[in-house]
Each structure stands twice: as C-alpha cells, then as structure tokens.
Scaffold this motif. Structure first.
Motif, PDB file in Angstrom:
ATOM      1  N   ALA A   1      -4.381  -4.940   0.696  1.00 37.77           N
ATOM      2  CA  ALA A   1      -4.129  -5.841   1.076  1.00 37.77           C
ATOM      3  C   ALA A   1      -4.960  -6.583   2.303  1.00 37.77           C
ATOM      4  CB  ALA A   1      -3.001  -5.795   2.377  1.00 37.77           C
ATOM      5  N   GLY A   2      -6.289  -6.014   2.524  1.00 40.58           N
ATOM      6  CA  GLY A   2      -7.669  -6.103   2.972  1.00 40.58           C
ATOM      7  C   GLY A   2      -8.807  -6.546   2.064  1.00 40.58           C
TER       8      GLY A   2
ATOM      9  N   ALA B   1      -1.278   0.611   0.483  1.00 38.08           N
ATOM     10  CA  ALA B   1      -1.211  -1.016   0.611  1.00 38.08           C
ATOM     11  C   ALA B   1      -2.049  -1.602   1.828  1.00 38.08           C
ATOM     12  CB  ALA B   1       0.459  -0.740   1.006  1.00 38.08           C
ATOM     13  N   ALA B   2      -2.265  -0.335   2.421  1.00 37.70           N
ATOM     14  CA  ALA B   2      -2.756  -1.714   3.331  1.00 37.70           C
ATOM     15  C   ALA B   2      -4.223  -1.616   3.341  1.00 37.70           C
ATOM     16  CB  ALA B   2      -2.903  -0.576   4.548  1.00 37.70           C
ATOM     17  N   LEU B   3      -5.065  -0.829   2.533  1.00 36.59           N
ATOM     18  CA  LEU B   3      -6.527  -1.074   1.623  1.00 36.59           C
ATOM     19  C   LEU B   3      -6.322  -2.692   0.771  1.00 36.59           C
ATOM     20  CD1 LEU B   3      -9.529   0.152   1.163  1.00 36.59           C
ATOM     21  CD2 LEU B   3      -8.497   1.178  -0.492  1.00 36.59           C
TER      22      LEU B   3
ATOM     23  N   ARG C   1       1.626   3.609   1.905  1.00 37.14           N
ATOM     24  CA  ARG C   1       1.254   2.901   3.311  1.00 37.14           C
ATOM     25  C   ARG C   1      -0.473   2.704   2.946  1.00 37.14           C
ATOM     26  NH1 ARG C   1       5.993   5.034   7.361  1.00 37.14           N
ATOM     27  NH2 ARG C   1       7.440   4.040   6.501  1.00 37.14           N
ATOM     28  N   GLN C   2      -1.489   3.873   2.919  1.00 34.20           N
ATOM     29  CA  GLN C   2      -1.850   3.638   3.511  1.00 34.20           C
ATOM     30  C   GLN C   2      -2.700   3.101   2.133  1.00 34.20           C
ATOM     31  OE1 GLN C   2      -4.307   7.472   4.816  1.00 34.20           O
ATOM     32  NE2 GLN C   2      -2.691   8.388   4.810  1.00 34.20           N
TER      33      GLN C   2
END
Length: 392
Positions: A390-391, A386-388, A383-384
């Motif tokens: 996505a940004g 994926a969040a990175l 999840r971390q």
C-alpha cells in the motif's frame, strides 16, 4: 547482479491491489502455506506439504496452485506472495520487496541461520519462477527485535571478533511476539502503547519476550534460535564451557555440536519425547525421565518470567501462545507457580477450561493479567505485506 535461475531479476508486477496474500513458510522438507485476506483476517486456503519429493518445491507449489483454484480464486487475484524468513541480520528490519540484490543479501546471511534461511530462499526462487506475475515479499522473524536496547542485544565478547561477523542478539519468533502483544491489548480493550507485557511463545521452538508499550526490551533467543528456553529438541541456555568440554574431552566437532544442539537436546534429549503430548502421557505414566524434563522446562520458563518482571519493573500482562502455550494448562499453571508474591495469580478453574483462547486465566485480584491468546503468524505476514504494498 546476474539473475539466478528462478529468481526475480526485478520486482514482478503488482498482482491485484488489495487482494489476498499467499503466505509461504518453506522448511527443509516441508512447505506450509495459506492464502489470507489481510483485511478480514480469514484464511481462504491453508495446507502443509510434507516429505517433499524429487521435484520438491515445484510439486508443492503445483498443489498450492490447484488448491487456490479449487477455492474459486485465481493466482492473478492475489496481491503478492509473502515469505517467512527466520533471520534478517542487521540489514533487514522491515518487510522487504524481493529482487536480485535482496536475494544476494539473503544468501550472505545464511551463516547466521544455516538450517532455516536456505529452504526459505529456495522457496522464494521457486515461487518467483512459478508465479512470475506476483511480487515476492520477505517478512523477518528478527525484525521486531531490531531495535533491542544495546544492553540487551550485546554479547560481552571481544568487539574485534564480534563486530565484523555481525554477532549480536537478534531474537526470533518476532512475527508472533508482535502480533500476540497487539492482540492481547485488543482483547483487553487497551492501546498496546499503554501496556508492559511478557509474551511466552511455547511451541516446539520456544521463546519469551519482554515488551514495553509495544516495543521489545529483551528476548530469550539470541544470534540463533538456540538460546533461551528449553524446547522440543533444543536445550536453550547452556554454559559455553560445556561446548568446549565436549570438543576437548568428548571429541565432538562443529557438525557433531550442531546436531546435538539442534536435534538431540531439550525435551528430546532429556526424555526421548519432543512432542509435548507424548511428554505429558509419559509424565502421567510415571516416567521419571519425562518428569525431570518437564520440571526443567517449567523451571527455565519460570526463571525467564521472573527476570522479565525485573527488566520491565513489573508487568501488566503475561500471555501464553503457540501450540503448548495455548493448549497445555498444566504448563501455564506450573510455569507461574510460586509467583504470587510478584502479583501473578492463576485461577485453576479458568486455566483448566482454556484450550486455544483468547481468554483470561488469572484471578480477579491478580495484579498481573494472565492471558491465553492464539498466535497467527500467517495473518501477521499477510498484513505486513499488504501494508508494504500500500505504501509503494
């Protein structure tokens, strides 16, 4: 910086945006891996390669690739590779896209985690060589504790000695502590920002964290994973004078101390058993050394719980997680025994039923809710990552 063999001279291509993440946890002689769907939380592939042979990580990643394909996936369908790093020092406080500069900085941090970071770095290099089309991302166990209050992070030693060497309390198991604090709040149907929590990550390595409204106030591990609770082969807190005595009187050198503290202490050093299942069997068989080791383990754990109740000014939730915390009811009961006056009451029947969780094991009238919540560090890493991405 000149590229090292197998290292990414620059971040690789994007992979498949929103795709699954390959999570790697490389040890000195083993590789744990999962392919995780960050959105759904499901592990599509998982495995553990032990006793890495002559070709080591290359052979292990060939097995990973074969299993990914056997699951009906392709490497190109993955979004990235996420790597667990135990120590990020003061620089790495968030998931980080890996390039040569980052790799060089990680090499510089090896003295802070000489047993744990080198195999992870080797895993990054081999992964970059094996999967050149995928981005490589580092996720750090220390990151969750990067903003510990100064009074919790600072050792009372000469600043002229500690500051040049980046000596402070960093904390470990942060990936697990953050994930479990969030999952405990989710289980209770409350925002994590409303809760004061004590999280007890009890595996072969063990640590405690005091978490106020989602952010850590204190944790039991320090500069290294040696401080704090009694563990499988590590003894946790010890008078530094003992180490000086071992050098001056016992004739031990730095290598001897490192071996003693990492491999011949804790439950192993006290009883000859580092696996909690074996320790339980020995206790039940009347082994007095095992019984003492178990009592020392629970005493240290209870002491940290009491300390963190004081640090937090009381807690809403105490949560047990990881292998021992999730699966050994007697530890949960004995670690919290005698804390009823502090509002902590465990229901014996509920506690005895739970293996794994998530579940509530406190009584209905306990002012502190006691939970068992499974950790999932691989999902948290995915999840971390994926969040990175996505940004970007």
């Amino acid at each position: 910086m000149t590229a090292s063999p197998g290292s990414p001279a620059s971040p690789a291509g994007p992979g498949t945006p929103g795709g699954p993440v390959l999570v790697l946890n490389a040890g000195s002689s083993s590789l744990k891996y999962q392919v995780v769907n960050p959105a759904g939380g499901r592990a599509l592939v998982r495995g553990h390669v032990e006793r890495l042979g002559a070709h080591g990580l290359a052979d292990a990643l060939a097995q990973v690739t074969a299993e990914v394909r056997a699951a009906g996936l392709s490497i190109d369908s993955l979004a990235a590779v996420g790597h667990r790093l135990v120590h990020g020092g003061a620089r790495f406080v968030a998931p980080t896209l890996i390039d040569d500069e980052v790799l060089g900085a990680l090499e510089d941090l090896v003295p802070l985690a000489p047993l744990h970071n080198p195999p992870a770095i080797a895993g990054i290099r081999q992964s970059a060589a094996t999967y050149p089309g995928l981005r490589q991302v580092a996720v750090f166990d220390t990151a969750f504790f990067a903003d510990l209050p100064p009074e919790a992070a600072t050792y009372a030693l000469d600043r002229a000695v500690t500051e040049p060497l980046q000596i402070r309390r960093y904390g470990m198991h942060g990936i697990s502590h953050e994930y479990v604090a969030q999952e405990a709040a989710r289980f209770l149907g409350r925002p994590v920002g409303e809760l004061d929590q004590i999280v007890l990550h009890l595996g072969n390595g063990a640590s405690a964290a005091a978490v106020r409204r989602g952010r850590p106030l204190d944790t039991s591990m320090g500069l290294t994973p040696l401080e704090g609770l009694v563990m499988g082969t590590r003894g946790g807190d010890v008078d530094p004078g003992v180490l000086l005595h071992l050098i001056r009187v016992g004739g031990l050198d730095a290598g001897d101390l490192e071996d003693l503290l990492h491999h011949r202490s804790g439950l192993e050093g006290l009883s000859g058993h580092h696996d909690f299942r074996d320790l339980e069997d020995a206790v039940d068989a009347g082994d007095q050394l095992a019984a003492r080791a178990y009592a020392v383990y629970c005493h240290r754990l209870r002491k940290y719980v009491g300390a963190y109740l004081a640090v937090l000014g009381g807690a809403d939730v105490i949560t047990f997680t990881a292998g021992t915390g999730q699966n050994v009811p007697r530890v949960r009961a004995d670690a919290l025994r005698g804390l009823e006056a502090l509002g902590v009451r465990v229901d014996p029947a509920r506690n005895d039923r739970v293996r794994g969780g998530p579940a509530r094991i406190s009584t209905d009238d306990s002012s502190v809710t006691v939970l068992v919540v499974p950790t999932d560090e691989e999902l948290s890493i995915a999840r971390q990552v994926a969040a990175l991405l996505a940004g970007l």
